[in-house]
Design an enzyme around this catalytic site. Structure first.
Site, short mmCIF file in Angstrom:
data_model
loop_
_atom_site.label_atom_id
_atom_site.label_comp_id
_atom_site.label_asym_id
_atom_site.label_seq_id
_atom_site.Cartn_x
_atom_site.Cartn_y
_atom_site.Cartn_z
N ASP A 261 0.86 -1.18 0.00
CA ASP A 261 0.00 0.00 0.00
C ASP A 261 0.90 1.24 0.00
O ASP A 261 2.12 1.16 0.15
CB ASP A 261 -0.99 -0.02 1.18
CG ASP A 261 -2.23 0.81 0.86
OD1 ASP A 261 -2.18 1.66 -0.05
OD2 ASP A 261 -3.27 0.63 1.53
C1 NOJ Z 1 -4.18 3.79 -0.02
C2 NOJ Z 1 -5.35 2.85 0.13
O1 NOJ Z 1 -5.27 2.19 1.39
C3 NOJ Z 1 -5.46 1.80 -0.96
O2 NOJ Z 1 -6.69 1.15 -0.82
C4 NOJ Z 1 -5.29 2.42 -2.32
O3 NOJ Z 1 -5.42 1.44 -3.31
C5 NOJ Z 1 -3.93 3.09 -2.39
N1 NOJ Z 1 -3.88 4.15 -1.40
C6 NOJ Z 1 -3.63 3.66 -3.76
O4 NOJ Z 1 -4.42 4.76 -4.03
#
Ligand code: NOJ
Length: 720
Positions: A261
């Site tokens: 993430d």
């Molecule tokens: C943070 C989020 O937790 C995740 O769900 C998302 O896909 C990513 N950012 C990318 O935007």
């Protein structure tokens, strides 16, 4: 395949360490006034091969411009992998995921994912960070809106359907995108429902509730998995060797890409398990994380780690191989420009909007309909549309609608005006969603009082009050909406005018007073692009409501976490006996149980049949029940199949969902709803957490929701 593998190995053999780490790096592009720009030094980095993947970029031209730099100007010409959050639709915004879960319809889940994939692929996107599979039993957690709700069986069905929809039959197709199952795993039980907080659950709950949807995703061939930001009992998921490497890779055989993430590898330092980026990079790499999203930790830390002998070149190569294989599966080596070369015809866009309207209507959940105030009578009278969500078209899209951010959405006010051309549709906002100004309430009450036939009161949260970093300690109506609602309800009551509340929310809201006093309550969640038409279709009876809540609605904050599949306790609630499981100051039952939702029909259940009545592990049990529509309108009923194992080696849940089907019936019609229950679904994790199939009796329960009192029950004997 073998030849292709060789080609990848040959490519790896030609790569420098910096180029390899580029393939393990994903950087964000962002948008400037003049169009997309790449953050920091990324354009140069693409050219020199030290960035191999991008996120937050969409649009055929910008994507292809970047792709051209990678393919034509970098030394090895390796195409970029472009990832984007295609969460509930791309440009055409469908209902938020929790709302879609409420349709209990795998066909819909797959179809909206397919259409989103086609639309995103036409915009050059090759990888989506979806589906989000985190089971949530704590509605304070804002990300509840992004997921499947409270039930693991439901999460499994959504997982399968979404991955099928996004990836299609052929990942290399110009209409398919790779899916990412996220957030692995157990992100939902964050302490206090506070986003990113600590998680500590039992191994049994982990395996029974939080892992099944991910295991299903792997079996469905999901291309990528994203670890959660959180730590589980002291081990951050981004560094969780036991779950990423031993469980996902070794036990389940997942050989796709694990993408971290956003900045999560660097956050291992804040978690306190790594002292610096070198240690953080080592932990993530050893656990099996292939792509570093936005932390820059692999590029910075792994060369040092390699030098110090903390990682091997082979470990890095394995990650590079997985990334290159995904690019190959996506057809990017064969034609890097395949996504985004053909513009979609206008009819496709129009039909996608029709789908958004249809799914929007099917995701609405009618919680109350006293005296059958809905559907609205063929109306040429006066409708007062009151409240801060009535004309709030921007809010209708809900959270995470990145590419759909600037697309118009239909408000309830415009939907009603379009559907009721002969009616006088008056409007007053009354208050803003979260503001403190109550000066507009008097005007709203005046609008209600001036000869209104029905009030449609549109209340709820703002779109961004649920989603990432949007936990709420008080999941109620924000601002002064209660003051508005009370004033409107009082005036309407005095004049005998029915009040229909349409509630917009990304989670259940705790509003027992509103449930009690509204004549009708329609939970709209955030229906997306065609919201106003979808809501109007249900209000006017063009569509009979058929959504069912995928998450229990509490009566009070103190009941959280509230979910139907609680394990049996030794002192079940008994109002006559103080020393049983209950509250002194609140009922323990939910406001609305899991699966609850009304339609414009009225259904009764009789004659539950289970066959065979004795089954072994490999049998498939046929379950049937007669359903009659005793109401005056045609409608569709959703039929739930639960089981309960009353005596087992470990305590089992009071109810466990095992099947759902739907049956459409005309007024007065009776039909048989049929479900199949594979006996293997009755396996569970025994004393040592190994899967067991135990002989004995199991109760089979069928009915309209997870309220045991409304279920018909029959017995099934299992033999080993
Ligand atoms: C943070 C989020 O937790 C995740 O769900 C998302 O896909 C990513 N950012 C990318 O935007």
């Amino acid at each position: 395949m073998i030849a292709a593998m060789n080609a990848i190995d040959k490519l790896i053999a030609r790569m420098t360490l910096a180029e390899k780490l580029g393939q393990l790096t994903m950087t964000a592009a962002s948008y400037a006034v003049t169009g997309p720009v790449i953050a920091g030094d990324s354009t140069d980095s693409i050219r020199n091969g030290t960035v191999g993947n991008l996120l937050n970029l969409f649009g055929a031209k910008p994507v292809q411009d970047m792709q051209r730099i990678a393919v034509e100007e970098s030394r090895l010409g390796i195409p970029l992998l472009i990832g984007f959050d295609v969460i509930h639709g791309h440009r055409t915004v469908f209902p938020v995921p929790l709302a879609e879960a409420a349709t209990f319809d795998p066909g819909i889940w797959a179809l909206t994912a397919r259409e989103a994939a086609r639309e995103a692929a036409a915009d050059g996107v090759a990888l989506t960070f979806a589906p989000m599979l985190d089971v949530s039993r704590d509605l304070r957690w804002g990300r509840t809106v992004e997921g499947p709700g409270e039930d693991p069986w439901l999460a499994v069905q959504i997982s399968r359907a979404k991955i099928r929809g996004f990836q299609g039959a052929d990942l290399a197709s110009a209409e398919s995108v790779a899916a990412t199952a996220k957030h692995f795993c157990a992100y939902g039980p964050v302490a206090g429902g506070r986003d990113y907080a600590s998680v500590d659950i039992s191994e049994r709950t982990l395996r029974e509730v939080h892992l099944p949807a991910f295991a299903a995703a792997v079996r469905e061939g999901v291309a990528a998995i994203m670890p959660a930001f959180t730590e589980l009992a002291g081990i951050p998921m981004t560094a969780h060797t036991a779950l990423l490497r031993d469980y996902l890779r070794a036990e389940l055989g997942f050989d796709g890409v694990i993408v971290s993430d956003y900045n999560a590898i660097a956050e291992l330092i804040k978690h306190g398990v790594a002292g610096d980026v070198v240690e953080a990079a080592v932990l993530a790499l050893k656990a099996g994380v292939d792509i570093d999203m936005m932390a820059g930790a692999y590029r910075e830390g792994l060369p040092v780690a390699l030098e110090r002998g903390l990682v091997t070149g082979n470990e890095i190569d394995q990650c590079v191989r997985r990334v290159l294989r995904l690019k190959e599966r996506l057809g990017l080596f064969a034609d890097p420009y395949r996504r985004g070369t053909t513009a979609e015809p206008p009819e496709t866009v129009a039909s996608r909007r029709r789908l958004a309207r249809d799914v929007g209507a099917k995701s609405l959940v009618l919680m109350k309909n006293a005296d059958e105030v809905l559907p609205l009578p063929e109306c040429s009278g006066r409708v007062s549309v009151i409240g801060p969500l009535a004309a709030a078209s921007r809010e209708m899209r809900g959270t995470w609608a990145a590419a759909g951010y600037d697309e118009p959405n239909v408000s309830v006010l415009s939907g009603l005006r379009a559907a009721l051309p002969d009616a006088k549709v008056a409007h007053a906002e009354g208050v803003t969603i979260a503001g403190a100004d109550v000066s507009g309430i008097a005007t709203a009450v005046d609008v209600v009082a001036s000869g209104t036939d029905v009030v449609v009161l549109c209340l709820g949260e703002a779109a961004e009050m649920s989603g990432e970093a949007a936990s709420r300690a008080f999941p109620e109506l924000p601002g002064e909406q209660r003051a508005l609602a009370e004033a409107v309800l009082a005036r309407a009551r005095a004049e005998d005018i029915p009040v229909v509340v349409v509630l917009f929310c990304g989670r259940p809201l705790i509003v027992p007073w509103l449930v009690e006093r509204a004549d009708a309550l329609l939970v709209a969640w955030f229906p997306g692009r065609e919201a106003g038409h979808a809501v109007t279709d249900v209000l006017t009876g063009r569509v009979s409501p058929c959504g069912r809540t995928p998450i229990s609605w509490p009566r009070s904050l103190g009941q959280i976490p509230l979910f139907y599949a609680q394990r049996a306790c030794g002192r079940p609630e008994n109002p006559e006996d103080r020393f049983t499981s209950k509250y002194l100051d609140s009922p323990s039952s939910p406001q609305f149980p899991f699966g609850f939702g009304l339609s414009y029909g009225r259904f009764s259940y009789t004659n539950l049949r289970v066959s065979p009545r004795t089954a072994s592990a490999e049998d498939v049990i046929e379950v049937a029940v007669d359903v009659t529509n005793d109401g005056a309108r045609a409608a569709e009923e959703t039929v739930f199949l639960f089981v309960r194992d009353r005596v087992a080696s470990v305590v089992r849940p009071l109810l466990e969902l095992k099947g759902v089907t739907k049956i459409a019936l005309q007024p007065g019609e009776t039909g048989a709803a049929r479900l199949q229950l594979p006996a293997t679904e009755l396996r569970f994790l025994g004393l040592d957490l190994e899967s067991v199939f135990e002989a004995g009796e199991v109760e089979v329960l069928v009915g309209p929701c997870a309220d045991a009192a409304q279920l018909l029950s029959s017995r099934l004997t299992l033999r080993t």
